[in-house]
Each structure stands twice: as structure tokens, then as C-alpha cells.
Scaffold this motif. Structure first.
Motif, short mmCIF file in Angstrom:
data_model
loop_
_atom_site.label_atom_id
_atom_site.label_comp_id
_atom_site.label_asym_id
_atom_site.label_seq_id
_atom_site.Cartn_x
_atom_site.Cartn_y
_atom_site.Cartn_z
N GLN A 249 12.37 -103.24 -11.37
CA GLN A 249 11.69 -102.43 -10.37
C GLN A 249 10.50 -101.69 -10.99
O GLN A 249 9.47 -101.49 -10.34
N LEU A 250 10.64 -101.30 -12.25
CA LEU A 250 9.56 -100.61 -12.94
C LEU A 250 8.37 -101.54 -13.14
O LEU A 250 7.21 -101.14 -12.99
N SER A 251 8.63 -102.81 -13.44
CA SER A 251 7.55 -103.77 -13.67
C SER A 251 6.79 -104.08 -12.38
O SER A 251 5.64 -104.51 -12.42
N ASN A 252 7.44 -103.86 -11.24
CA ASN A 252 6.78 -104.13 -9.95
C ASN A 252 5.97 -102.94 -9.46
O ASN A 252 5.28 -103.04 -8.44
N GLY A 253 6.08 -101.81 -10.17
CA GLY A 253 5.34 -100.63 -9.75
C GLY A 253 3.86 -100.74 -10.07
O GLY A 253 3.46 -101.06 -11.19
N ILE A 254 3.03 -100.48 -9.08
CA ILE A 254 1.58 -100.61 -9.26
C ILE A 254 1.02 -99.49 -10.13
O ILE A 254 0.12 -99.69 -10.95
N GLU A 255 1.56 -98.28 -9.98
CA GLU A 255 1.03 -97.11 -10.67
C GLU A 255 1.71 -96.85 -12.01
O GLU A 255 1.45 -95.83 -12.65
N VAL A 256 2.61 -97.74 -12.44
CA VAL A 256 3.33 -97.53 -13.69
C VAL A 256 2.51 -98.09 -14.85
O VAL A 256 2.20 -99.29 -14.87
N PRO A 257 2.13 -97.29 -15.83
CA PRO A 257 1.37 -97.80 -16.99
C PRO A 257 2.19 -98.81 -17.78
O PRO A 257 3.42 -98.72 -17.84
N LYS A 258 1.51 -99.75 -18.38
CA LYS A 258 2.19 -100.77 -19.17
C LYS A 258 2.88 -100.17 -20.40
O LYS A 258 3.87 -100.73 -20.88
N THR A 259 2.39 -99.05 -20.88
CA THR A 259 3.05 -98.40 -22.01
C THR A 259 4.43 -97.90 -21.61
O THR A 259 5.38 -97.98 -22.39
N VAL A 260 4.54 -97.39 -20.41
CA VAL A 260 5.84 -96.94 -19.91
C VAL A 260 6.77 -98.13 -19.70
O VAL A 260 7.96 -98.08 -19.99
N LEU A 261 6.21 -99.23 -19.21
CA LEU A 261 7.00 -100.45 -19.03
C LEU A 261 7.52 -100.96 -20.37
O LEU A 261 8.69 -101.38 -20.47
N MET A 262 6.70 -100.91 -21.41
CA MET A 262 7.15 -101.33 -22.74
C MET A 262 8.22 -100.40 -23.28
O MET A 262 9.17 -100.85 -23.93
N ALA A 263 8.11 -99.10 -22.99
CA ALA A 263 9.14 -98.17 -23.42
C ALA A 263 10.47 -98.49 -22.73
O ALA A 263 11.53 -98.44 -23.35
N GLY A 264 10.41 -98.86 -21.45
CA GLY A 264 11.62 -99.27 -20.76
C GLY A 264 12.21 -100.53 -21.35
O GLY A 264 13.45 -100.67 -21.45
#
Length: 294
Positions: A249-264
């Protein structure tokens, strides 16, 4: 002359394949470690530094930050992504799956390896065939059944579904180890007055500890990374999401930075890596034991 030529050829082959082996090991190490390293690197950078130099393979002291992990682990009520709750849910489901799977699989594997009955030589293969059955065909029927009994949005229901998936392959793996334990050990225990259940609990299980650890870790990894059933059963209740579902769900977020996605992604990966290192010796013994018999 022929023997000298053969000896020289053998030496050449030993040296050549010895060098090639290290090149292969280095190549495999690079393609395995580099993606994980880059993922960790991105998770330690602010989004501004990443946009300025996306190809950098190093993070400077001024750019180093842990704010991405704070954002990932902070609860959704405080404006974070809630991964700490997801980790707890995944741990509960995965550990429950391991416990229930071993409770069900140990007696089954022991029966297949020791008891003589019609088809006992082929039944472990049938168990493996059940494991290879496509899970997508079972998803909707299982969801309908669990919805009728009130477990469609439950971590307990999800763990039971995972158990149905993991028991067959667990029986297959444990059976290959149990057949390597000499029957004379059980005969000696029987002469001492031990029942079959006592023999299993006090003699067989301690000897099978490496295999139990290896199998348990494999089951944990399946439950930890599983996505399809988690999505099907828990999508309607975000408070019960597992970490794999939360990451998707985090990867599908438009406003989520890729750095946060990598942290997840790092948060998802680290627990399994730590478990592998902690149980490395028992894992190696468990995977190699019984390899010469079936």
C-alpha cells in the motif's frame, strides 16, 4: 607420458575451476548484496539529496538521516506510516503459523517416516504436490468459508490459512530428516518402557532440533512475506495489516517519497536476515541433514 599428461591436466583443471569458483562467488555476492546496499543507502537519504544525485553509492554525513525510519515506524495517528503495528501483526501471524505448523507436521512426518501402511512410500510426494497446488485457485473458496465462520478479517484466520499451505511441505522436509535417525534408538527407548509418544517427545525431537529450526525458519519466511491472502483477508481493516501488505500500500501512494518506501523495505527485510544469522548453524545442519535419503 600419458600419466604425466593426465596429471598436468588434472592440476590445470583444479587451478582453473578454483579461480572460476571465486569469480562466481564474487559475482553472486555482488548481485545479491548490491541491491540491498542501495536500498539501505536510499533509506538513509533525504529526498532532496536523492533527487540531486540519484546514482550516488555513498551517503555523506550531512545527508545522513533516520527521519525516513521515524516516518515509517510512527503510527498513522501521528502522521506516520504505522509500520511498527504492521511488524507486530506480522510477528504474531508468523510465529503462530510456525507453532501450529510444527504441532501438526511433527506427528505427520513421524508417522510417514516410521509407520508402515499402504502407500507410505508415496505419501510424502503427495504432500509436496499439495504444496505446489496454485494458491490463487484456493483464495476465493477459502475467503468464502472463513467469512461464513467469522474469521475473514482476523489474524487467527490468516494464520490458519498459512498453516494449510505450510503443513504439506513441512511434513516433506521433516520426513527426510527423521528417516536418518536410527530405529535402534527408538527400540532402546521402548525397552526402557517409553511409549511411542514419549519416544517422540524425549528422544526424536531433541535429535531433530536442527531440522525443526530450519523448517520453522522456512515457514516463518513464507508467512512473513506472504501477500495474496493478507490482502484478501485483511484489506478492509488497516489496523490488522501485515508488513508486506503495508509495504504494498505504501508503494502505491503517490505522495510517498521513494526514500520512505526504501525504509519500509528495509524494515520488512531486516527481521528475516537477523533470524538467518542467529540460527545460521542450526539452519545449515537442518538443510543438509537427510539430503542423502528420501
Amino acid at each position: 607420458m600419458t600419466s604425466k599428461t593426465a596429471l598436468s591436466r588434472a592440476r590445470f583443471e583444479d587451478r582453473f575451476f578454483g579461480i572460476v569458483r571465486w569469480f562466481v562467488i564474487a559475482f553472486l555476492a555482488v548481485i545479491t548484496v548490491l541491491p540491498f546496499y542501495y536500498m539501505v543507502l536510499l533509506s538513509l537519504k533525504p529526498i532532496d539529496a536523492l533527487l540531486l544525485d540519484p546514482g550516488s553509492l555513498w551517503v555523506s554525513a550531512k545527508d545522513f538521516t533516520l527521519s525516513t525510519y521515524e516516518d515509517v515506524l510512527r503510527s498513522t495517528d501521528d502522521g506516520g506510516q504505522g509500520f511498527l503495528n504492521f511488524l507486530v501483526n506480522s510477528a504474531l501471524v508468523s510465529l503462530g503459523t510456525v507453532a501450529l505448523t510444527l504441532v501438526a507436521a511433527v506427528p505427520g512426518a513421524y508417522a510417514v517416516s516410521r509407520l508402515k501402511f499402504f502407500g507410505h512410500r508415496r505419501i510424502s510426494t503427495l504432500f509436496l504436490a499439495v504444496y505446489l497446488f496454485p494458491t490463487t485457485l484456493l483464495a476465493v473458496p477459502l475467503f468464502v468459508v472463513f467469512a461464513k465462520i467469522g474469521l475473514s478479517s482476523s489474524l487467527v484466520g490468516l494464520a490458519v490459512v498459512y498453516v494449510a499451505q505450510t503443513v504439506p511441505v513441512t511434513i516433506y522436509m521433516l520426513k527426510n530428516y527423521l528417516v536418518t535417525i536410527p530405529a535402534s534408538i527408538e527400540e532402546a527407548a521402548a525397552l526402557d518402557g517409553a511409549s511411542r509418544l514419549q519416544t517422540l517427545r524425549k528422544v526424536i525431537l531433541p535429535l531433530a532440533l536442527p531440522s525443526l529450526m530450519a523448517t520453522g525458519l522456512y515457514v516463518f519466511m513464507i508467512a512473513w512475506n506472504e501477500f495474496l491472502f493478507a490482502l484478501l483477508f485483511l484489506a478492509a481493516d488497516p489496523d490488522k495489516w501485515t508488513v508486506s501488505l503495508g509495504l504494498a500500500q505504501l508503494s502505491n501512494g503517490i505522495e510517498v517519497p521513494k526514500t520512505v518506501l526504501m525504509a519500509g523495505s528495509v524494515v520488512l527485510t531486516i527481521p528475516v536476515v537477523l533470524l538467518f544469522f542467529a540460527a545460521e548453524r542450526l539452519l545449515t545442519e537442518g538443510l543438509t541433514s537427510g539430503a542423502d535419503k528420501s
